[in-house]
Design a protein around this motif. Structure first.
Motif, PDB file in Angstrom:
ATOM      1  N   ASP A 212       0.947  -1.193  -0.270  1.00 53.57           N
ATOM      2  CA  ASP A 212      -0.033  -0.062   0.061  1.00 53.57           C
ATOM      3  C   ASP A 212       0.875   1.232   0.231  1.00 53.57           C
ATOM      4  O   ASP A 212       1.772   1.079   0.904  1.00 53.57           O
ATOM      5  CB  ASP A 212      -0.767   0.034   1.026  1.00 53.57           C
ATOM      6  CG  ASP A 212      -1.917   0.962   1.188  1.00 53.57           C
ATOM      7  OD1 ASP A 212      -1.910   1.780   0.361  1.00 53.57           O
ATOM      8  OD2 ASP A 212      -2.484   1.315   2.212  1.00 53.57           O
ATOM      9  N   ALA A 213       0.960   2.648  -0.402  1.00 52.39           N
ATOM     10  CA  ALA A 213       1.384   2.986  -0.799  1.00 52.39           C
ATOM     11  C   ALA A 213       1.241   4.315   0.316  1.00 52.39           C
ATOM     12  O   ALA A 213       2.239   4.860   0.738  1.00 52.39           O
ATOM     13  CB  ALA A 213       1.109   4.097  -1.787  1.00 52.39           C
ATOM     14  N   ASP A 214       0.540   3.877   0.688  1.00 52.36           N
ATOM     15  CA  ASP A 214      -0.478   4.645   2.009  1.00 52.36           C
ATOM     16  C   ASP A 214       0.713   4.276   3.377  1.00 52.36           C
ATOM     17  O   ASP A 214       0.779   5.644   3.970  1.00 52.36           O
ATOM     18  CB  ASP A 214      -1.558   5.103   2.029  1.00 52.36           C
ATOM     19  CG  ASP A 214      -2.005   5.571   1.547  1.00 52.36           C
ATOM     20  OD1 ASP A 214      -1.708   6.412   1.015  1.00 52.36           O
ATOM     21  OD2 ASP A 214      -3.846   5.319   1.434  1.00 52.36           O
ATOM     22  N   GLU A 215       1.608   2.751   3.312  1.00 54.96           N
ATOM     23  CA  GLU A 215       2.387   2.755   4.057  1.00 54.96           C
ATOM     24  C   GLU A 215       3.352   2.610   4.073  1.00 54.96           C
ATOM     25  O   GLU A 215       3.869   2.572   4.954  1.00 54.96           O
ATOM     26  CB  GLU A 215       2.194   1.374   4.566  1.00 54.96           C
ATOM     27  CG  GLU A 215       0.248   0.672   4.361  1.00 54.96           C
ATOM     28  CD  GLU A 215       0.412  -0.851   5.118  1.00 54.96           C
ATOM     29  OE1 GLU A 215       1.387  -1.243   4.738  1.00 54.96           O
ATOM     30  OE2 GLU A 215      -0.440  -1.260   5.379  1.00 54.96           O
ATOM     31  N   GLN A 216       3.897   3.641   2.787  1.00 53.90           N
ATOM     32  CA  GLN A 216       5.420   3.757   3.008  1.00 53.90           C
ATOM     33  C   GLN A 216       5.551   5.158   3.537  1.00 53.90           C
ATOM     34  O   GLN A 216       4.851   5.724   3.536  1.00 53.90           O
ATOM     35  CB  GLN A 216       5.281   3.855   1.252  1.00 53.90           C
ATOM     36  CG  GLN A 216       4.743   3.004   0.631  1.00 53.90           C
ATOM     37  CD  GLN A 216       5.940   1.589   1.186  1.00 53.90           C
ATOM     38  OE1 GLN A 216       7.569   1.673   1.357  1.00 53.90           O
ATOM     39  NE2 GLN A 216       5.398   0.006   1.110  1.00 53.90           N
ATOM     40  N   PRO A 217       7.226   5.189   3.833  1.00 51.27           N
ATOM     41  CA  PRO A 217       7.002   6.954   4.301  1.00 51.27           C
ATOM     42  C   PRO A 217       7.258   7.311   3.409  1.00 51.27           C
ATOM     43  O   PRO A 217       7.858   7.515   2.544  1.00 51.27           O
ATOM     44  CB  PRO A 217       8.609   6.152   5.365  1.00 51.27           C
ATOM     45  CG  PRO A 217       9.278   4.834   4.756  1.00 51.27           C
ATOM     46  CD  PRO A 217       8.472   4.473   4.123  1.00 51.27           C
ATOM     47  N   LYS A 218       6.637   8.825   4.368  1.00 56.61           N
ATOM     48  CA  LYS A 218       6.592   9.296   2.918  1.00 56.61           C
ATOM     49  C   LYS A 218       7.654  10.467   3.237  1.00 56.61           C
ATOM     50  O   LYS A 218       8.556  10.461   4.535  1.00 56.61           O
ATOM     51  CB  LYS A 218       4.999  10.437   3.279  1.00 56.61           C
ATOM     52  CG  LYS A 218       3.762  10.204   2.646  1.00 56.61           C
ATOM     53  CD  LYS A 218       2.853  10.334   3.022  1.00 56.61           C
ATOM     54  CE  LYS A 218       1.351   9.931   2.502  1.00 56.61           C
ATOM     55  NZ  LYS A 218       1.336   8.849   3.612  1.00 56.61           N
ATOM     56  N   SER A 219       8.734  11.040   2.077  1.00 54.40           N
ATOM     57  CA  SER A 219       9.040  12.543   2.260  1.00 54.40           C
ATOM     58  C   SER A 219       8.831  13.704   2.519  1.00 54.40           C
ATOM     59  O   SER A 219       7.067  13.683   2.375  1.00 54.40           O
ATOM     60  CB  SER A 219      10.000  12.463   0.646  1.00 54.40           C
ATOM     61  OG  SER A 219      10.533  13.404   0.865  1.00 54.40           O
TER      62      SER A 219
END
Length: 122
Positions: A45-52
């Motif tokens: 899931d893209a939401d679970e990836q750490p965000k820059s």
């Protein structure tokens, strides 16, 4: 017109005793294997990836911190208000139930103070 035809469908892969005998004698073709879907593998899931945080500038970072402080205040206020409501719920809402006899009726009901509500169960 109504359709009066009905096709009975059993659980997939189930056969009748007659069908099994006919297959064993060679009168029916071999039964195909039951459909088995591939095993489910969830995608990342893209939401679970750490965000820059490169997109944040100083002003937006301050606004986000202010929002966070507002959220903290609202959560604190919510807890305080729930505690007040629980405390208010603990206090007695009604007076008391008091059984009386016929001779006490006039004194307890008719001569009750005007700020007192009286409910009579006969």
């Amino acid at each position: 017109m109504a359709d009066y035809h009905f096709v009975y469908k059993d659980v997939e892969g189930a056969t009748t005793q007659c069908d099994d005998i006919q297959r064993r004698l060679g009168n029916l073709p071999e039964k195909s294997a039951a459909f088995k879907p591939p095993e489910f593998v969830p995608r990342a899931d893209a939401d679970e990836q750490p965000k820059s945080k490169e997109w944040l500038d100083e002003r937006e970072a301050d606004e986000l911190e202010d929002d966070l402080e507002d959220d903290r205040f609202l959560e604190q206020y919510r807890r305080m208000r729930l505690a007040e409501l629980r405390e208010a719920a603990k206090t007695a809402r009604f007076g008391m139930i008091q059984p009386i006899i016929g001779s006490d009726f006039v004194r307890e009901v008719s001569q009750a103070p005007p700020d007192v509500w009286v409910v009579v169960f006969l």
